[in-house]
Motif scaffolding. Structure first.
Motif, PDB file in Angstrom:
ATOM      1  N   GLY A 119       0.857  -1.184   0.000  1.00 31.31           N
ATOM      2  CA  GLY A 119       0.000   0.000   0.000  1.00 31.31           C
ATOM      3  C   GLY A 119       0.891   1.230   0.000  1.00 31.31           C
ATOM      4  N   THR A 120       0.326   2.392  -0.305  1.00 28.24           N
ATOM      5  CA  THR A 120       1.133   3.614  -0.328  1.00 28.24           C
ATOM      6  C   THR A 120       1.536   4.016   1.085  1.00 28.24           C
ATOM      7  OG1 THR A 120      -0.025   4.357  -2.323  1.00 28.24           O
ATOM      8  CG2 THR A 120       1.223   6.015  -1.100  1.00 28.24           C
ATOM      9  N   LEU A 195       6.643   8.025  -8.344  1.00 24.89           N
ATOM     10  CA  LEU A 195       6.425   8.166  -9.791  1.00 24.89           C
ATOM     11  C   LEU A 195       7.737   8.416 -10.519  1.00 24.89           C
ATOM     12  CD1 LEU A 195       3.054  10.143 -10.019  1.00 24.89           C
ATOM     13  CD2 LEU A 195       3.467   7.688  -9.744  1.00 24.89           C
ATOM     14  N   ASP A 196       8.765   8.885  -9.796  1.00 26.41           N
ATOM     15  CA  ASP A 196      10.083   9.043 -10.413  1.00 26.41           C
ATOM     16  C   ASP A 196      10.681   7.684 -10.762  1.00 26.41           C
ATOM     17  OD1 ASP A 196      10.173   8.526  -7.668  1.00 26.41           O
ATOM     18  OD2 ASP A 196      12.096   9.513  -7.378  1.00 26.41           O
ATOM     19  N   TYR A 197      10.258   6.640 -10.062  1.00 28.32           N
ATOM     20  CA  TYR A 197      10.747   5.274 -10.303  1.00 28.32           C
ATOM     21  C   TYR A 197       9.853   4.558 -11.308  1.00 28.32           C
ATOM     22  CZ  TYR A 197      12.421   0.529  -9.022  1.00 28.32           C
ATOM     23  OH  TYR A 197      12.931  -0.741  -9.029  1.00 28.32           O
ATOM     24  N   GLY A 199       7.347   5.916 -13.235  1.00 30.62           N
ATOM     25  CA  GLY A 199       6.991   6.673 -14.436  1.00 30.62           C
ATOM     26  C   GLY A 199       5.571   7.179 -14.433  1.00 30.62           C
ATOM     27  N   THR A 200       4.597   6.304 -14.172  1.00 27.21           N
ATOM     28  CA  THR A 200       3.187   6.705 -14.162  1.00 27.21           C
ATOM     29  C   THR A 200       2.485   6.066 -12.973  1.00 27.21           C
ATOM     30  OG1 THR A 200       2.423   4.798 -15.476  1.00 27.21           O
ATOM     31  CG2 THR A 200       3.153   6.769 -16.688  1.00 27.21           C
ATOM     32  N   ARG A 201       1.363   6.659 -12.597  1.00 24.40           N
ATOM     33  CA  ARG A 201       0.540   6.081 -11.523  1.00 24.40           C
ATOM     34  C   ARG A 201       0.053   4.701 -11.922  1.00 24.40           C
ATOM     35  NH1 ARG A 201      -3.127   8.380  -7.317  1.00 24.40           N
ATOM     36  NH2 ARG A 201      -4.734   6.844  -6.871  1.00 24.40           N
ATOM     37  N   GLN A 202      -0.244   4.530 -13.207  1.00 27.19           N
ATOM     38  CA  GLN A 202      -0.733   3.238 -13.690  1.00 27.19           C
ATOM     39  C   GLN A 202       0.298   2.131 -13.456  1.00 27.19           C
ATOM     40  OE1 GLN A 202      -1.645   3.190 -17.885  1.00 27.19           O
ATOM     41  NE2 GLN A 202      -2.738   1.254 -17.773  1.00 27.19           N
ATOM     42  N   GLU A 203       1.561   2.425 -13.741  1.00 24.53           N
ATOM     43  CA  GLU A 203       2.622   1.429 -13.529  1.00 24.53           C
ATOM     44  C   GLU A 203       2.845   1.164 -12.045  1.00 24.53           C
ATOM     45  OE1 GLU A 203       4.339  -0.546 -15.721  1.00 24.53           O
ATOM     46  OE2 GLU A 203       2.772   0.197 -17.058  1.00 24.53           O
ATOM     47  N   TYR A 204       2.753   2.226 -11.251  1.00 25.01           N
ATOM     48  CA  TYR A 204       2.879   2.074  -9.796  1.00 25.01           C
ATOM     49  C   TYR A 204       1.764   1.180  -9.255  1.00 25.01           C
ATOM     50  CZ  TYR A 204       2.588   3.509  -4.853  1.00 25.01           C
ATOM     51  OH  TYR A 204       2.507   3.542  -3.483  1.00 25.01           O
ATOM     52  N   ALA A 205       0.539   1.448  -9.684  1.00 27.63           N
ATOM     53  CA  ALA A 205      -0.612   0.656  -9.240  1.00 27.63           C
ATOM     54  C   ALA A 205      -0.476  -0.802  -9.686  1.00 27.63           C
ATOM     55  CB  ALA A 205      -1.899   1.261  -9.789  1.00 27.63           C
ATOM     56  N   LYS A 206      -0.013  -0.999 -10.903  1.00 25.76           N
ATOM     57  CA  LYS A 206       0.180  -2.359 -11.420  1.00 25.76           C
ATOM     58  C   LYS A 206       1.167  -3.138 -10.551  1.00 25.76           C
ATOM     59  CE  LYS A 206       1.715  -4.822 -15.592  1.00 25.76           C
ATOM     60  NZ  LYS A 206       2.325  -4.660 -16.927  1.00 25.76           N
ATOM     61  N   ALA A 207       2.239  -2.460 -10.141  1.00 29.03           N
ATOM     62  CA  ALA A 207       3.231  -3.114  -9.278  1.00 29.03           C
ATOM     63  C   ALA A 207       2.602  -3.523  -7.955  1.00 29.03           C
ATOM     64  CB  ALA A 207       4.418  -2.178  -9.039  1.00 29.03           C
ATOM     65  N   LYS A 208       1.780  -2.657  -7.381  1.00 29.54           N
ATOM     66  CA  LYS A 208       1.097  -2.989  -6.129  1.00 29.54           C
ATOM     67  C   LYS A 208       0.172  -4.192  -6.305  1.00 29.54           C
ATOM     68  CE  LYS A 208       2.528   0.206  -3.201  1.00 29.54           C
ATOM     69  NZ  LYS A 208       3.401  -0.190  -2.073  1.00 29.54           N
ATOM     70  N   SER A 209      -0.511  -4.244  -7.435  1.00 30.33           N
ATOM     71  CA  SER A 209      -1.470  -5.330  -7.657  1.00 30.33           C
ATOM     72  C   SER A 209      -0.796  -6.683  -7.813  1.00 30.33           C
ATOM     73  CB  SER A 209      -2.335  -5.037  -8.888  1.00 30.33           C
ATOM     74  OG  SER A 209      -1.591  -5.190 -10.087  1.00 30.33           O
ATOM     75  N   ASN A 210       0.513  -6.682  -8.053  1.00 33.40           N
ATOM     76  CA  ASN A 210       1.242  -7.951  -8.170  1.00 33.40           C
ATOM     77  C   ASN A 210       1.140  -8.800  -6.914  1.00 33.40           C
ATOM     78  OD1 ASN A 210       2.095  -7.631 -10.783  1.00 33.40           O
ATOM     79  ND2 ASN A 210       4.184  -7.051 -10.279  1.00 33.40           N
ATOM     80  N   ILE A 211       0.808  -8.187  -5.793  1.00 33.21           N
ATOM     81  CA  ILE A 211       0.728  -8.944  -4.549  1.00 33.21           C
ATOM     82  C   ILE A 211      -0.328 -10.044  -4.618  1.00 33.21           C
ATOM     83  CG2 ILE A 211      -0.979  -7.487  -3.355  1.00 33.21           C
ATOM     84  CD1 ILE A 211       0.771  -7.823  -0.811  1.00 33.21           C
ATOM     85  N   THR A 212      -1.314  -9.871  -5.486  1.00 35.09           N
ATOM     86  CA  THR A 212      -2.395 -10.861  -5.586  1.00 35.09           C
ATOM     87  C   THR A 212      -2.392 -11.629  -6.901  1.00 35.09           C
ATOM     88  OG1 THR A 212      -4.782 -11.192  -5.271  1.00 35.09           O
ATOM     89  CG2 THR A 212      -4.112  -9.234  -6.503  1.00 35.09           C
ATOM     90  N   LYS A 213      -1.406 -11.372  -7.772  1.00 36.60           N
ATOM     91  CA  LYS A 213      -1.476 -11.945  -9.124  1.00 36.60           C
ATOM     92  C   LYS A 213      -1.364 -13.474  -9.125  1.00 36.60           C
ATOM     93  CE  LYS A 213       3.314 -11.877 -10.870  1.00 36.60           C
ATOM     94  NZ  LYS A 213       4.185 -11.413 -11.965  1.00 36.60           N
ATOM     95  N   GLY A 356      12.820  18.305   2.244  1.00 39.00           N
ATOM     96  CA  GLY A 356      13.608  17.157   1.822  1.00 39.00           C
ATOM     97  C   GLY A 356      13.826  17.132   0.328  1.00 39.00           C
ATOM     98  N   LEU A 357      13.889  15.939  -0.223  1.00 40.17           N
ATOM     99  CA  LEU A 357      14.199  15.736  -1.636  1.00 40.17           C
ATOM    100  C   LEU A 357      13.141  16.359  -2.541  1.00 40.17           C
ATOM    101  CD1 LEU A 357      16.165  14.130  -3.582  1.00 40.17           C
ATOM    102  CD2 LEU A 357      14.397  12.358  -3.592  1.00 40.17           C
ATOM    103  N   ASP A 358      13.580  17.093  -3.550  1.00 42.32           N
ATOM    104  CA  ASP A 358      12.666  17.717  -4.508  1.00 42.32           C
ATOM    105  C   ASP A 358      12.396  16.746  -5.650  1.00 42.32           C
ATOM    106  OD1 ASP A 358      11.179  19.285  -6.170  1.00 42.32           O
ATOM    107  OD2 ASP A 358      12.534  21.015  -6.089  1.00 42.32           O
ATOM    108  N   ARG A 359      11.160  16.249  -5.733  1.00 41.53           N
ATOM    109  CA  ARG A 359      10.771  15.344  -6.813  1.00 41.53           C
ATOM    110  C   ARG A 359       9.962  16.065  -7.890  1.00 41.53           C
ATOM    111  NH1 ARG A 359       9.558  10.066  -3.013  1.00 41.53           N
ATOM    112  NH2 ARG A 359      11.306   8.831  -3.758  1.00 41.53           N
ATOM    113  N   GLY A 360       9.942  17.387  -7.811  1.00 45.20           N
ATOM    114  CA  GLY A 360       9.289  18.159  -8.857  1.00 45.20           C
ATOM    115  C   GLY A 360       7.871  18.600  -8.554  1.00 45.20           C
ATOM    116  N   ASN A 361       7.278  18.116  -7.486  1.00 44.28           N
ATOM    117  CA  ASN A 361       5.898  18.462  -7.168  1.00 44.28           C
ATOM    118  C   ASN A 361       5.830  19.708  -6.291  1.00 44.28           C
ATOM    119  OD1 ASN A 361       6.983  16.215  -5.248  1.00 44.28           O
ATOM    120  ND2 ASN A 361       5.464  17.287  -4.020  1.00 44.28           N
ATOM    121  N   GLY A 362       4.655  20.339  -6.306  1.00 48.82           N
ATOM    122  CA  GLY A 362       4.378  21.430  -5.381  1.00 48.82           C
ATOM    123  C   GLY A 362       3.695  20.887  -4.139  1.00 48.82           C
TER     124      GLY A 362
END
Length: 451
Positions: A119-120, A195-197, A199-213, A356-362
């Motif tokens: 989870g996040t 998202l820096d790792y 790339g997209t929220r979709q890819e991040y979510a897909k990685a999380k869903s692997n827990i049940t694949k 802390g670390l600047d990831r580009g967001n406001g």
């Protein structure tokens, strides 16, 4: 530990060390693989690599030479922090060489049933709560693993069928699984992160869903029913879904009913008796209770832990009271959502320490949660952006300092008895500190020095 021959006499590259790489390399060596370790840190500055060398394991340090792929490796075990854009990883995948993470190895050798938590936010608290509840039940024998403590491959080597292996899992780890299958999987929530790792929220979510694949009809998936996106994400699962909700009563899951925690219609404990503060922690509690009940923990064990458990270090951790000021360490708040949750947990005036670390967001999304913030101390790469958000929130007293230690002193100087001084950075630590744990420990030390 299961005896397996899957890796015997195979050429395997362990890419990146730290705890997980060291453990994976040693395990594979024990299993009869021909192991090569490659780490970016030079050998002379790399005691972990030196230790593996002494075990007879081939070690290459100082860089990640692409020429390594010519050596005919059949498998790569990658440190989770190394991105898939790394040339060695990209080259391996192009050649059809499987790339896994250490948790896949742990699953292969573990005799224990696994409970996986991702989870996040809330992973560590949920993992710890489950472990503590199971430990409080005399009939259960839990082990804890993952980002929270001992790496999974070390724990898996001592696990037996009598144990329950409770393991915290990141999206980075879950990207590198093939057959990993927890009997009980938990997804606490899903928000934008890493998202820096990915790339997209979709890819991040897909990685999380692997827990049940890889779960089957015999397995269980505990999931946050308040997020339709999550339910849609795991619509493919074969596991039985056990929902939890902080917003509505669920007869088929875990939720609140008349001010009490309820699981499958059974009332367990009144919420007012639970020690862990904050609405955000209610999600973690509900998920942990559901898992603990499904594993077979007693109601007494659940009540004992929930009436005594005050939180995990670096997660809205109470540190001390000094001259009427309460200090809280929430260094684990490495994103905006986590900082929002921390700010939401307090009704007293708050001096916020952030940066802390600047990831580009406001940080505009923090503004609605700053209504109780009377002062802000900023540091790190994002100091200016946070100050802008603070001014927009109407915070009159804003000061920039060099680091967390100086932030503690500055916050104390402007505070009065009754104030909360909260480290909740809303950013990763890597611009100044190697980890959020180090950042949090520096905060704790600085608080104690005030005495």
């Amino acid at each position: 530990m299961k005896t397996i021959n899957e890796y015997k006499h195979k050429k395997i590259l362990v890419l990146g060390l730290a705890k997980s790489g060291v453990s994976a390399a040693a395990l594979l060596h024990k299993l009869g693989a021909f192991v090569t370790v490659n780490d970016k840190k030079p050998l002379g500055e790399n005691p972990e690599a030196q230790g593996l060398l002494e075990q007879g394991i081939k070690v290459i340090c100082g860089c990640h030479p692409i020429e390594l792929l010519e050596e005919g490796f059949e498998l790569i075990v990658k440190n989770p922090g190394i991105p898939y854009t790394n040339p060695l990883v990209e080259g391996a995948l192009l050649r059809g060489i499987p790339v896994i993470t250490e948790v896949e190895l742990a699953y292969k050798i573990s005799e224990a049933e696994m409970i996986g938590i991702t989870g996040t936010n809330g992973k560590t608290t949920t993992t710890t709560l489950i472990y503590e509840i199971l430990k409080a039940d005399s009939g259960l024998n839990p082990l804890i693993a993952g980002n929270i403590g001992t790496v999974a491959t070390e724990v898996a080597q001592i696990a037996t069928e009598e144990n329950q292996m409770v393991i915290e899992l990141s999206s980075f780890q879950l990207m590198g699984i093939e057959s990993f299958r927890p009997h009980i999987a938990i997804i606490t929530n899903l928000y934008d992160a890493h998202l820096d790792y990915h790339g997209t929220r979709q890819e991040y979510a897909k990685a999380k869903s692997n827990i049940t694949k890889n779960q089957t009809e015999e397995d269980l998936l505990i999931i946050n029913a308040d997020q339709q996106e999550l339910l849609d994400l795991v619509s493919f699962t074969k596991a039985k879904i056990v929902p939890f909700s902080t917003k509505k009563y669920l007869e088929n899951g875990c939720s609140l009913k008349d001010g009490s925690i309820s699981f499958l219609g059974e009332t367990l404990i009144e919420r007012k008796d639970i020690v862990l503060p904050g609405d955000h922690n209610l999600e973690n509690i509900l998920a942990a209770v559901a898992a603990s009940k499904l594993i077979g923990a007693s109601d007494d064990a659940i009540r004992k832990v929930l009436t005594t458990f005050k939180g995990v270090k670096h997660r809205t951790q109470f540190v001390d009271v000094i001259e009427g000021r309460k200090f809280y360490n929430d260094s684990k708040a490495t994103n905006i959502l986590a900082a929002q949750s921390a700010l939401n947990a307090f009704h007293e005036p708050v001096i916020l320490l952030a940066g802390g670390l600047d990831r580009g967001n406001g940080f505009e999304e923090l503004i609605p949660y700053m209504k109780n913030v009377k002062g802000m101390i900023t540091f790190g790469q994002t100091a200016e952006k946070l100050e802008k958000a603070g001014r927009e929130a109407g915070i009159e007293w804003i000061q920039r300092v060099d680091n967390v230690e100086k932030a503690v002193t500055a916050a104390f100087d402007i505070s009065i008895p009754g104030d909360v001084i909260l480290l909740s950075p809303a950013c990763a630590s890597w611009d100044q500190y190697k980890s959020f744990e180090i950042r949090g420990d520096i905060f704790i030390d600085a608080v104690h020095k005030l005495k």
